[in-house]
Motif scaffolding. Structure first.
Motif, PDB file in Angstrom:
ATOM      1  N   VAL A  28       0.842  -1.259   0.218  1.00  0.00           N
ATOM      2  CA  VAL A  28      -0.014   0.000  -0.085  1.00  0.00           C
ATOM      3  C   VAL A  28       0.985   1.112  -0.090  1.00  0.00           C
ATOM      4  CG1 VAL A  28      -1.780   1.210   1.402  1.00  0.00           C
ATOM      5  CG2 VAL A  28      -1.897  -1.124   0.815  1.00  0.00           C
ATOM      6  N   THR A  29       2.020   1.230   0.775  1.00  0.00           N
ATOM      7  CA  THR A  29       2.761   2.427   0.696  1.00  0.00           C
ATOM      8  C   THR A  29       3.467   2.477  -0.416  1.00  0.00           C
ATOM      9  OG1 THR A  29       3.353   1.858   3.069  1.00  0.00           O
ATOM     10  CG2 THR A  29       4.922   3.456   1.916  1.00  0.00           C
ATOM     11  N   ALA A  30       4.100   1.501  -1.289  1.00  0.00           N
ATOM     12  CA  ALA A  30       4.480   1.589  -2.692  1.00  0.00           C
ATOM     13  C   ALA A  30       3.415   2.068  -3.548  1.00  0.00           C
ATOM     14  CB  ALA A  30       5.012   0.469  -3.047  1.00  0.00           C
ATOM     15  N   ALA A  31       2.103   1.507  -3.441  1.00  0.00           N
ATOM     16  CA  ALA A  31       1.081   1.826  -4.396  1.00  0.00           C
ATOM     17  C   ALA A  31       0.686   3.611  -4.119  1.00  0.00           C
ATOM     18  CB  ALA A  31      -0.010   1.275  -4.211  1.00  0.00           C
ATOM     19  N   ILE A  32       0.674   4.105  -3.014  1.00  0.00           N
ATOM     20  CA  ILE A  32       0.691   5.413  -2.749  1.00  0.00           C
ATOM     21  C   ILE A  32       1.645   6.306  -3.315  1.00  0.00           C
ATOM     22  CG2 ILE A  32       0.424   7.243  -0.871  1.00  0.00           C
ATOM     23  CD1 ILE A  32      -0.989   5.076   0.888  1.00  0.00           C
ATOM     24  N   GLU A  33       2.951   5.863  -3.366  1.00  0.00           N
ATOM     25  CA  GLU A  33       4.169   6.541  -3.893  1.00  0.00           C
ATOM     26  C   GLU A  33       4.248   6.504  -5.188  1.00  0.00           C
ATOM     27  OE1 GLU A  33       7.239   5.169  -1.464  1.00  0.00           O
ATOM     28  OE2 GLU A  33       6.693   6.138   0.200  1.00  0.00           O
ATOM     29  N   MET A  34       3.395   5.811  -5.893  1.00  0.00           N
ATOM     30  CA  MET A  34       3.455   5.385  -7.469  1.00  0.00           C
ATOM     31  C   MET A  34       3.065   6.950  -8.190  1.00  0.00           C
ATOM     32  SD  MET A  34       2.165   1.714  -8.117  1.00  0.00           S
ATOM     33  CE  MET A  34       2.080   1.912  -9.736  1.00  0.00           C
ATOM     34  N   SER A  35       3.811   7.019  -9.384  1.00  0.00           N
ATOM     35  CA  SER A  35       3.283   8.408  -9.917  1.00  0.00           C
ATOM     36  C   SER A  35       2.186   8.124 -11.093  1.00  0.00           C
ATOM     37  CB  SER A  35       4.568   8.861 -10.712  1.00  0.00           C
ATOM     38  OG  SER A  35       5.051   8.096 -11.683  1.00  0.00           O
ATOM     39  N   GLY A  36       2.179   6.776 -11.330  1.00  0.00           N
ATOM     40  CA  GLY A  36       0.927   6.269 -12.563  1.00  0.00           C
ATOM     41  C   GLY A  36       0.409   5.096 -12.138  1.00  0.00           C
ATOM     42  N   ASP A  37      -0.518   4.585 -13.116  1.00  0.00           N
ATOM     43  CA  ASP A  37      -1.085   3.305 -13.004  1.00  0.00           C
ATOM     44  C   ASP A  37       0.059   2.146 -13.168  1.00  0.00           C
ATOM     45  OD1 ASP A  37      -3.499   4.755 -12.297  1.00  0.00           O
ATOM     46  OD2 ASP A  37      -4.109   4.375 -14.243  1.00  0.00           O
ATOM     47  N   GLY A  38      -0.255   1.167 -12.965  1.00  0.00           N
ATOM     48  CA  GLY A  38       0.145  -0.082 -13.015  1.00  0.00           C
ATOM     49  C   GLY A  38       0.407  -1.008 -11.968  1.00  0.00           C
ATOM     50  N   PRO A  39       1.064  -2.298 -12.219  1.00  0.00           N
ATOM     51  CA  PRO A  39       1.242  -3.147 -11.171  1.00  0.00           C
ATOM     52  C   PRO A  39       2.133  -2.617 -10.159  1.00  0.00           C
ATOM     53  CG  PRO A  39       2.436  -3.664 -13.230  1.00  0.00           C
ATOM     54  CD  PRO A  39       1.617  -2.633 -13.585  1.00  0.00           C
ATOM     55  N   VAL A  40       2.098  -3.166  -8.925  1.00  0.00           N
ATOM     56  CA  VAL A  40       2.682  -3.045  -7.488  1.00  0.00           C
ATOM     57  C   VAL A  40       3.569  -4.042  -7.438  1.00  0.00           C
ATOM     58  CG1 VAL A  40       2.736  -2.209  -5.173  1.00  0.00           C
ATOM     59  CG2 VAL A  40       1.045  -1.397  -6.972  1.00  0.00           C
ATOM     60  N   PRO A  41       4.857  -4.185  -7.936  1.00  0.00           N
ATOM     61  CA  PRO A  41       5.483  -5.551  -7.602  1.00  0.00           C
ATOM     62  C   PRO A  41       5.590  -6.011  -6.067  1.00  0.00           C
ATOM     63  CG  PRO A  41       6.879  -4.001  -9.034  1.00  0.00           C
ATOM     64  CD  PRO A  41       5.634  -3.340  -8.648  1.00  0.00           C
ATOM     65  N   GLU A  42       5.800  -4.749  -5.161  1.00  0.00           N
ATOM     66  CA  GLU A  42       5.746  -5.031  -3.972  1.00  0.00           C
ATOM     67  C   GLU A  42       4.548  -5.887  -3.409  1.00  0.00           C
ATOM     68  OE1 GLU A  42       6.424  -2.122  -5.258  1.00  0.00           O
ATOM     69  OE2 GLU A  42       8.351  -1.286  -4.627  1.00  0.00           O
ATOM     70  N   GLY A  43       3.451  -5.615  -3.863  1.00  0.00           N
ATOM     71  CA  GLY A  43       2.201  -6.328  -3.221  1.00  0.00           C
ATOM     72  C   GLY A  43       2.192  -7.489  -3.544  1.00  0.00           C
ATOM     73  N   LYS A  44       2.942  -8.152  -4.882  1.00  0.00           N
ATOM     74  CA  LYS A  44       3.182  -9.549  -5.005  1.00  0.00           C
ATOM     75  C   LYS A  44       3.842 -10.411  -4.154  1.00  0.00           C
ATOM     76  CE  LYS A  44       3.991 -13.019  -8.659  1.00  0.00           C
ATOM     77  NZ  LYS A  44       4.756 -12.998  -9.800  1.00  0.00           N
ATOM     78  N   ALA A  45       5.273  -9.573  -4.035  1.00  0.00           N
ATOM     79  CA  ALA A  45       6.008 -10.202  -3.105  1.00  0.00           C
ATOM     80  C   ALA A  45       5.581 -10.370  -1.674  1.00  0.00           C
ATOM     81  CB  ALA A  45       7.376  -9.428  -3.056  1.00  0.00           C
ATOM     82  N   ASP A  46       4.939  -9.156  -1.347  1.00  0.00           N
ATOM     83  CA  ASP A  46       4.374  -9.247   0.200  1.00  0.00           C
ATOM     84  C   ASP A  46       3.142 -10.288   0.213  1.00  0.00           C
ATOM     85  OD1 ASP A  46       4.057  -8.070   2.826  1.00  0.00           O
ATOM     86  OD2 ASP A  46       2.354  -6.694   2.142  1.00  0.00           O
TER      87      ASP A  46
END
Length: 95
Positions: free
Chosen positions: A49-67
């Motif tokens: 969620v932290t990585a998704a909030i810090e993203m500048s655009g749309d797309g997959p969140v690799p940290e989410g899959k690993a987490d």
């Protein structure tokens, strides 16, 4: 003689029942671990969620899959170990 012939289908039936129960139990453990991984990976303080909030655009969140994969593995391992301890407790109880 008739009893011996009836004993074979009875043993086969009990075997199928035990196999079905074990498969259903495994399915439940996998589903519970998957549910916990999903909920944990989208919790407020998770790295994904932290990585998704810090993203500048749309797309997959690799940290989410690993987490989610890490949470799934940890949760499933903990559930299996707890089941083993529960089954082995009567065998190791030295009253």
């Amino acid at each position: 003689m008739v009893t011996a012939h009836l004993l074979i289908p009875l043993i086969v039936g009990v075997g199928f029942g035990l196999d079905f129960a074990a498969a259903y139990s495994l399915k439940s453990r996998l589903q519970n671990a998957a549910d916990a991984a999903v909920v944990g990976s989208i919790s407020k303080n998770s790295p994904s969620v932290t990585a998704a909030i810090e993203m500048s655009g749309d797309g997959p969140v690799p940290e989410g899959k690993a987490d989610a994969e890490a949470l799934f593995s940890d949760n499933l391992r903990d559930r299996i170990l707890a089941s083993l301890r529960r089954w082995l407790r009567p065998l190791t109880n030295q009253d």
